[in-house]
Scaffold this motif. Sequence first.
Motif, PDB file in Angstrom:
ATOM      1  N   ALA A  30      10.834 -43.273 -18.714  1.00 33.42           N
ATOM      2  CA  ALA A  30      10.149 -42.038 -18.326  1.00 33.42           C
ATOM      3  C   ALA A  30       9.869 -41.168 -19.548  1.00 33.42           C
ATOM      4  O   ALA A  30       8.831 -40.491 -19.630  1.00 33.42           O
ATOM      5  CB  ALA A  30      10.969 -41.267 -17.297  1.00 33.42           C
ATOM      6  N   ILE A  31      10.789 -41.174 -20.505  1.00 28.19           N
ATOM      7  CA  ILE A  31      10.577 -40.425 -21.741  1.00 28.19           C
ATOM      8  C   ILE A  31       9.442 -41.043 -22.541  1.00 28.19           C
ATOM      9  O   ILE A  31       8.562 -40.341 -23.061  1.00 28.19           O
ATOM     10  CB  ILE A  31      11.878 -40.384 -22.565  1.00 28.19           C
ATOM     11  N   TYR A  32       9.440 -42.372 -22.640  1.00 26.02           N
ATOM     12  CA  TYR A  32       8.340 -43.037 -23.341  1.00 26.02           C
ATOM     13  C   TYR A  32       7.003 -42.725 -22.677  1.00 26.02           C
ATOM     14  O   TYR A  32       5.991 -42.531 -23.354  1.00 26.02           O
ATOM     15  CB  TYR A  32       8.567 -44.545 -23.354  1.00 26.02           C
ATOM     16  N   ASP A  33       7.007 -42.680 -21.355  1.00 27.55           N
ATOM     17  CA  ASP A  33       5.767 -42.374 -20.633  1.00 27.55           C
ATOM     18  C   ASP A  33       5.269 -40.971 -20.976  1.00 27.55           C
ATOM     19  O   ASP A  33       4.064 -40.763 -21.180  1.00 27.55           O
ATOM     20  CB  ASP A  33       6.000 -42.498 -19.124  1.00 27.55           C
ATOM     21  N   THR A  34       6.185 -40.005 -21.054  1.00 25.19           N
ATOM     22  CA  THR A  34       5.807 -38.644 -21.437  1.00 25.19           C
ATOM     23  C   THR A  34       5.200 -38.616 -22.833  1.00 25.19           C
ATOM     24  O   THR A  34       4.144 -38.012 -23.072  1.00 25.19           O
ATOM     25  CB  THR A  34       7.033 -37.716 -21.381  1.00 25.19           C
ATOM     26  N   LEU A  38       1.206 -37.791 -24.340  1.00 26.46           N
ATOM     27  CA  LEU A  38       0.967 -36.638 -25.211  1.00 26.46           C
ATOM     28  C   LEU A  38       0.802 -37.002 -26.683  1.00 26.46           C
ATOM     29  O   LEU A  38       0.525 -36.138 -27.513  1.00 26.46           O
ATOM     30  CB  LEU A  38       2.113 -35.640 -25.062  1.00 26.46           C
ATOM     31  N   ARG A  39       0.918 -38.268 -26.989  1.00 26.79           N
ATOM     32  CA  ARG A  39       0.886 -38.705 -28.380  1.00 26.79           C
ATOM     33  C   ARG A  39      -0.456 -38.407 -29.054  1.00 26.79           C
ATOM     34  O   ARG A  39      -0.512 -38.162 -30.265  1.00 26.79           O
ATOM     35  CB  ARG A  39       1.185 -40.198 -28.438  1.00 26.79           C
ATOM     36  N   THR A 306       6.637 -32.102 -16.739  1.00 30.02           N
ATOM     37  CA  THR A 306       5.302 -31.502 -16.635  1.00 30.02           C
ATOM     38  C   THR A 306       4.310 -32.148 -17.597  1.00 30.02           C
ATOM     39  O   THR A 306       3.367 -31.506 -18.046  1.00 30.02           O
ATOM     40  CB  THR A 306       5.357 -29.988 -16.916  1.00 30.02           C
ATOM     41  N   ALA A 307       4.513 -33.415 -17.929  1.00 27.09           N
ATOM     42  CA  ALA A 307       3.668 -34.067 -18.941  1.00 27.09           C
ATOM     43  C   ALA A 307       2.189 -34.010 -18.568  1.00 27.09           C
ATOM     44  O   ALA A 307       1.332 -33.763 -19.428  1.00 27.09           O
ATOM     45  CB  ALA A 307       4.107 -35.510 -19.143  1.00 27.09           C
ATOM     46  N   LYS A 311      -0.593 -32.206 -20.814  1.00 26.29           N
ATOM     47  CA  LYS A 311      -1.749 -32.965 -21.299  1.00 26.29           C
ATOM     48  C   LYS A 311      -3.053 -32.260 -20.953  1.00 26.29           C
ATOM     49  O   LYS A 311      -3.969 -32.160 -21.791  1.00 26.29           O
ATOM     50  CB  LYS A 311      -1.745 -34.376 -20.705  1.00 26.29           C
ATOM     51  N   ALA A 312      -3.152 -31.756 -19.741  1.00 31.15           N
ATOM     52  CA  ALA A 312      -4.377 -31.047 -19.329  1.00 31.15           C
ATOM     53  C   ALA A 312      -4.593 -29.798 -20.176  1.00 31.15           C
ATOM     54  O   ALA A 312      -5.735 -29.466 -20.531  1.00 31.15           O
ATOM     55  CB  ALA A 312      -4.284 -30.680 -17.849  1.00 31.15           C
TER      56      ALA A 312
END
Length: 318
Positions: A30-34, A38-39, A306-307, A311-312
């Motif tokens: 889940a952290i990697y997904d966040t 945002l990368r 709230t990733a 991002k938005a």
Amino acid sequence: MSVKDLILNKNKTAFSIEILPPLKGNSIEAIYDTIDQLREFDPKYIDITTHRSQLVYKDAGNGLYQCERVRQRPGTVAIAAAIKTKYNIEVVPHILCSGFSKEETEYVLIDLDFLGIHDLLLLRGDRAKVENGLMPSEEGYAHALELQEQINQYNQGFFVDGTKQKQEMKVKFSYGVAGYPEKHEEAPNFNSDIYWLKKKVENGADYIVTQMFFDNQKYFDFVDRCRAEGITVPIVPGLKPITSIKQQTILPKTFHVDLPDELAAELRKCKSNDDAVQVGIEWCTMQAKELIAKNVPNIHFYTMSTAKSVKAIAKQVF
């Protein structure tokens, strides 16, 4: 490169995020997904929160309860190392007074030094849920200034028992501290809060990152007060987009912040959490645009699940 250098060696406002370790038993995915989401906005650093142990009473049968000490979100050091290895992004683990002894802190510093992680955020931390006020651990600290002193002594080559390290550190730890645009909940007044913040800077803090706020004027006023008192280090604004209707009451209660009248009015109109998400994105975008127009060095986003919202927002301002 230290966080201070990362955010000052740019001709535009830097982007950074804070993440929470997963609950015990959950995956790091889940952290990697966040981070993956945002990368693209080039985060200059990623904070990883640290969580103290809490006392939990478990039913032992026969009307008896057994008290156990449980850490619900362990793994800060390992997550920091994993992120740095996978993404080559600077990581900033949080180091707390609350719930940790000076020896435990020293062991964390040793591990981080071995891993090549030398940026920290030093915090007093929150009290345990069963405490009326912060009770330091045995052989622990009650104030962030004391924690700073341990880091400073470690940088000079001394362990907590007074013995000298056998080899000089090649890279010393640098660190930031927290600031509160709406005053720390336990400070008797704003002047006292600023007084102790200045002491932290004089004791070696490279930068200040603020508690979340929803009224930019409170941040600008806070910066002005700090500058008037001779605090010259970067003051990084921390933002969090609202993502549910209930947060209009939870966030003020938990983090001791006020919601501006206009934001509160918009949230009262929301019929669903999807509505609240949109309000949160629009409000936080407005905040970020105004902060960037004022040339803040860095905007730090508290992701806390709230990733998508971050991002938005980032798509519109970075």
